[in-house]
Design an enzyme around this catalytic site. Structure first.
Site, PDB file in Angstrom:
ATOM      1  N   PHE A  30       0.812  -1.222   0.000  1.00 43.47           N
ATOM      2  CA  PHE A  30       0.000   0.000   0.000  1.00 43.47           C
ATOM      3  C   PHE A  30       0.845   1.272   0.000  1.00 43.47           C
ATOM      4  CE2 PHE A  30       0.935   0.015   4.546  1.00 43.47           C
ATOM      5  CZ  PHE A  30       1.040   1.370   4.808  1.00 43.47           C
ATOM      6  N   LYS A  49      -1.036  -7.162  -9.367  1.00 40.51           N
ATOM      7  CA  LYS A  49      -2.042  -7.203  -8.286  1.00 40.51           C
ATOM      8  C   LYS A  49      -1.612  -6.173  -7.257  1.00 40.51           C
ATOM      9  CE  LYS A  49      -3.088  -8.339  -4.614  1.00 40.51           C
ATOM     10  NZ  LYS A  49      -3.420  -7.323  -3.584  1.00 40.51           N
ATOM     11  N   GLU A 107      -5.031  -3.587  -2.335  1.00 38.14           N
ATOM     12  CA  GLU A 107      -6.469  -3.318  -2.361  1.00 38.14           C
ATOM     13  C   GLU A 107      -6.836  -2.115  -1.498  1.00 38.14           C
ATOM     14  OE1 GLU A 107      -4.771  -5.717  -1.022  1.00 38.14           O
ATOM     15  OE2 GLU A 107      -5.823  -6.842   0.542  1.00 38.14           O
ATOM     16  N   ARG A 108      -5.882  -1.630  -0.695  1.00 35.50           N
ATOM     17  CA  ARG A 108      -6.196  -0.470   0.155  1.00 35.50           C
ATOM     18  C   ARG A 108      -6.064   0.846  -0.609  1.00 35.50           C
ATOM     19  NH1 ARG A 108      -2.665  -1.843   5.416  1.00 35.50           N
ATOM     20  NH2 ARG A 108      -1.793  -3.539   4.230  1.00 35.50           N
ATOM     21  N   SER A 153       5.134  -7.025   3.342  1.00 32.81           N
ATOM     22  CA  SER A 153       5.661  -7.356   4.674  1.00 32.81           C
ATOM     23  C   SER A 153       6.410  -8.697   4.645  1.00 32.81           C
ATOM     24  CB  SER A 153       4.495  -7.429   5.665  1.00 32.81           C
ATOM     25  OG  SER A 153       3.568  -8.395   5.233  1.00 32.81           O
ATOM     26  N   CYS A 200       9.562   1.638   3.662  1.00 31.75           N
ATOM     27  CA  CYS A 200      10.469   0.547   4.049  1.00 31.75           C
ATOM     28  C   CYS A 200      11.886   1.064   4.238  1.00 31.75           C
ATOM     29  CB  CYS A 200      10.442  -0.561   3.016  1.00 31.75           C
ATOM     30  SG  CYS A 200      11.147  -0.037   1.469  1.00 31.75           S
ATOM     31  N   GLU A 232       8.876  -4.166  13.169  1.00 28.90           N
ATOM     32  CA  GLU A 232       8.588  -3.038  12.273  1.00 28.90           C
ATOM     33  C   GLU A 232       7.265  -2.408  12.717  1.00 28.90           C
ATOM     34  OE1 GLU A 232       7.408  -3.965   8.161  1.00 28.90           O
ATOM     35  OE2 GLU A 232       8.705  -2.331   7.502  1.00 28.90           O
TER      36      GLU A 232
HETATM   37  P1  NAD Z   1       1.315  -6.620   2.972  1.00 28.12           P
HETATM   38  O1  NAD Z   1       2.347  -7.700   3.067  1.00 28.12           O
HETATM   39  O2  NAD Z   1       0.192  -6.637   3.920  1.00 28.12           O
HETATM   40  O3  NAD Z   1       0.647  -6.620   1.505  1.00 28.12           O
HETATM   41  C1  NAD Z   1       1.433  -6.617   0.333  1.00 28.12           C
HETATM   42  C2  NAD Z   1       0.644  -7.291  -0.787  1.00 28.12           C
HETATM   43  O4  NAD Z   1       0.419  -8.655  -0.430  1.00 28.12           O
HETATM   44  C3  NAD Z   1      -0.728  -6.679  -1.039  1.00 28.12           C
HETATM   45  O5  NAD Z   1      -0.940  -6.642  -2.426  1.00 28.12           O
HETATM   46  C4  NAD Z   1      -1.682  -7.622  -0.344  1.00 28.12           C
HETATM   47  O6  NAD Z   1      -2.939  -7.699  -0.975  1.00 28.12           O
HETATM   48  C5  NAD Z   1      -0.971  -8.959  -0.422  1.00 28.12           C
HETATM   49  N1  NAD Z   1      -1.219  -9.817   0.737  1.00 28.12           N
HETATM   50  C6  NAD Z   1      -1.418  -9.426   2.017  1.00 28.12           C
HETATM   51  N2  NAD Z   1      -1.564 -10.495   2.807  1.00 28.12           N
HETATM   52  C7  NAD Z   1      -1.467 -11.581   2.027  1.00 28.12           C
HETATM   53  C8  NAD Z   1      -1.524 -12.980   2.286  1.00 28.12           C
HETATM   54  N3  NAD Z   1      -1.717 -13.457   3.489  1.00 28.12           N
HETATM   55  N4  NAD Z   1      -1.357 -13.824   1.240  1.00 28.12           N
HETATM   56  C9  NAD Z   1      -1.147 -13.353  -0.005  1.00 28.12           C
HETATM   57  N5  NAD Z   1      -1.088 -12.036  -0.294  1.00 28.12           N
HETATM   58  C10 NAD Z   1      -1.236 -11.155   0.703  1.00 28.12           C
HETATM   59  O7  NAD Z   1       2.116  -5.241   3.026  1.00 28.12           O
HETATM   60  P2  NAD Z   1       1.521  -3.758   3.134  1.00 28.12           P
HETATM   61  O8  NAD Z   1       0.979  -3.553   4.499  1.00 28.12           O
HETATM   62  O9  NAD Z   1       0.676  -3.467   1.971  1.00 28.12           O
HETATM   63  O10 NAD Z   1       2.860  -2.900   2.964  1.00 28.12           O
HETATM   64  C11 NAD Z   1       3.719  -2.575   4.023  1.00 28.12           C
HETATM   65  C12 NAD Z   1       4.874  -3.536   4.100  1.00 28.12           C
HETATM   66  O11 NAD Z   1       5.589  -3.549   2.875  1.00 28.12           O
HETATM   67  C13 NAD Z   1       5.883  -3.135   5.169  1.00 28.12           C
HETATM   68  O12 NAD Z   1       6.317  -4.302   5.836  1.00 28.12           O
HETATM   69  C14 NAD Z   1       7.020  -2.528   4.373  1.00 28.12           C
HETATM   70  O13 NAD Z   1       8.292  -2.600   4.987  1.00 28.12           O
HETATM   71  C15 NAD Z   1       6.985  -3.379   3.143  1.00 28.12           C
HETATM   72  N6  NAD Z   1       7.641  -2.723   2.025  1.00 28.12           N
HETATM   73  C16 NAD Z   1       8.860  -3.182   1.659  1.00 28.12           C
HETATM   74  C17 NAD Z   1       9.536  -2.573   0.620  1.00 28.12           C
HETATM   75  C18 NAD Z   1      10.878  -3.079   0.200  1.00 28.12           C
HETATM   76  O14 NAD Z   1      11.341  -2.661  -0.836  1.00 28.12           O
HETATM   77  N7  NAD Z   1      11.531  -3.962   0.937  1.00 28.12           N
HETATM   78  C19 NAD Z   1       8.972  -1.477  -0.041  1.00 28.12           C
HETATM   79  C20 NAD Z   1       7.708  -1.031   0.357  1.00 28.12           C
HETATM   80  C21 NAD Z   1       7.048  -1.668   1.396  1.00 28.12           C
END
Ligand code: NAD
Length: 500
Positions: A147, A171, A174-175, A224, A279, A385
């Protein structure tokens, strides 16, 4: 009308489920987003598969020209894109513009596709024999994004994938669906043929479908760490190529000789920009020496008192709200936990009350900038985090102690050192077990022509995102060895490798 998908160059519905999309600055739901079911995702993969043969055979220069057109369209519509980002994510408009600019830089890099795909050539590898390696596309590839950067992170992925000749299913989160969808539509307007880029909104069901469909050859994920690890193992188990970038807990180390005022200003932006939801944010400052810690805290307190928190759409504000109510509760819970664990709460963001335009207390997900002192490695606010505007100061006696602490942490995304000592800086950048390092640079995000990625549990896979690594991730090497014997050359059977 709920926010839909983009499949085969047109808007598409699909999936019986939907969920609300909120404006984090008001706490109100603006609209619904459709959540794709497996059949809808399969239809996006069908479209990508149908588009692949012609797109693979399209000269790289023609693919690259579409990126040049898209860059112009993104610049033309930048204000609208940033409004969409801010309305769903909450970040201030100037920060949304910064993320879009970083995304555009990835498109600029992708527009060098003909140069990037030139391959490697060896003439006379043997007598009359030439050998070369070329980099061929994989087929249909997928991207799953978080997101916190709805424009930039998708632009880390699909432009490089498609200029390399692949077709793509994206994909997004969704938020925050609207800006990502709008950019996909602009890509069609820029000339990307139908089916080359498809977008499905959705949640876990959509992701699992992408992971299990054998037609999807590679998956790029950013999000994450628990989800990244799941995506990596599931995707690899399905014989896909996977890069999965995860969470972070980045430390800034400040040595006693550093420019303290300059360090404080840099840390303010790195800790509280985008409400700490980056991140590469800095949630931990490791101060070497008590005098350094005291001076940093004095400077931080002063600047924090002057910060303006409010709706991201008001450019006078420095910091907007958190993304959702759940996330607000989680961040608040971490502040409660830090107090219980014995850290000293210097500035408490929980007490902030933001007023809306009519003077009422806002129902948005606002939390003020928060500062803890005496944070220690055993605490959850040190280990985990938080992804909010919470900065912790850790006091240590030496650079060696600071480095040991960073190396022991499960994450290794980014880190930085503030100092005037070149020898210390060189030692730090050479030895620290972290993927991206800043020296007097708080947010060392690599430019588009380098690649982005952390170490340890911040990245699962071998290749980093965007830049030169993206060419390798989105292509497979083919090596060709060729000779053209003349008809008079004698042809004897040989049963040994040639020697000498
Ligand atoms: P998230 O892991 O909740 O979601 C990321 C994506 O995965 C979304 O598209 C979501 O729909 C999908 N998703 C969520 N839960 C899932 C599941 N159980 N099974 C399959 N798909 C699933 O992350 P977020 O809250 O959207 O973003 C924040 C996180 O992203 C933080 O941990 C941040 O550090 C990380 N991030 C990392 C980087 C990097 O380059 N390392 C960059 C940006 C964000």
């Amino acid at each position: 009308m709920p926010i839909a998908h983009w499949i085969n160059g047109q808007s598409a519905t699909g999936g019986s489920r939907s969920q609300p999309v909120f404006d984090p600055a008001t706490g109100l739901s603006q609209q619904e987003v459709l959540l794709a079911d497996s059949a809808t995702v399969a239809s996006a993969i069908d479209a990508a598969e149908r588009a692949y043969p012609a797109w693979r055979d399209t000269p790289p220069l023609k693919r690259a020209r579409i990126m040049i057109h898209l860059k112009a369209l993104l610049e033309q519509h930048a204000d609208h894109i940033c409004q969409l980002i801010t309305a769903e994510h909450g970040k201030v408009l100037s920060d949304a513009m910064g993320e879009l600019q970083r995304g555009i830089e990835n498109i600029e890099y992708a527009s060098y596709a003909p140069e990037l795909l030139k391959g490697e050539h060896s003439k006379d590898a043997g007598p009359g024999i030439d050998s070369w390696s070329e980099f061929q596309p994989l087929g249909v590839v997928a991207g799953i994004t978080p997101f916190n950067f709805p424009a930039m992170v998708p632009l880390w992925m699909w432009p490089m994938a498609v200029v390399c000749g692949n077709t793509f299913v994206l994909k997004p989160s969704e938020r925050v669906p609207s800006s990502t969808l709008y950019i996909a539509q602009l890509a069609s307007e820029a000339g990307l043929p139908a089916g080359v880029l498809n977008l499905v909104n959705g949640d876990r069901e959509a992701v699992e479908t992408l992971l299990h469909d054998p037609r999807v050859k590679a998956v790029s994920f950013v999000g994450s760490t628990p989800v990244a690890e799941h995506i990596y193992h599931t995707g690899c188990g399905q014989n896909k190529r996977v890069q999965a970038l995860g969470g972070a807990k980045n430390h800034a180390v400040v040595l006693p000789d550093a420019d303290i005022a300059g360090s404080v200003s840099a840390l303010m932006g790195a800790a509280f920009g985008s409400c700490g939801q980056r991140c590469m944010a800095i949630p931990l400052v490791v101060a070497v020496g008590n005098d350094t810690a005291d001076a940093l805290i004095a400077g931080l307190r002063q600047q924090m008192a002057n910060m303006r928190v409010g709706a991201g759409s008001d450019n006078r504000n420095d910091m907007g709200p958190l993304v959702t109510h759940d996330h607000y509760q989680k961040v608040k819970g971490y502040i409660d936990q830090g107090v219980d664990e014995g850290a000293s709460l210097v500035v408490d963001g929980r007490v902030l009350a933001v007023r809306d335009a009519s003077g009422q207390i806002s129902q948005g997900y606002f939390i003020g900038p928060t500062l803890f002192d005496h944070v220690k490695p055993g605490m959850r606010i040190y280990q985990e985090e938080i992804f909010g505007p919470v900065l912790g100061v850790v006091r240590v006696a030496s650079l060696k102690e600071a480095m040991a602490m960073i190396d022991a942490h499960e994450y290794g995304n980014g880190t930085c050192l503030f100092t005037r000592d070149g020898e210390a800086a060189r030692y730090f950048s050479s030895h620290i077990q972290v993927g991206m390092v800043g020296i007097n640079v708080a947010l060392p995000v690599p430019v588009a022509y380098h690649s982005f990625g952390g170490w340890k549990r911040s990245l699962f896979g071998d290749l980093h995102a965007y830049g030169p690594d993206a060419v390798r991730f989105y292509t497979k090497r083919k090596t060709i060895t060729q000779r053209w014997p003349s008809s008079s050359d004698a042809q004897y059977a040989s049963f040994s490798f040639p020697s000498g």
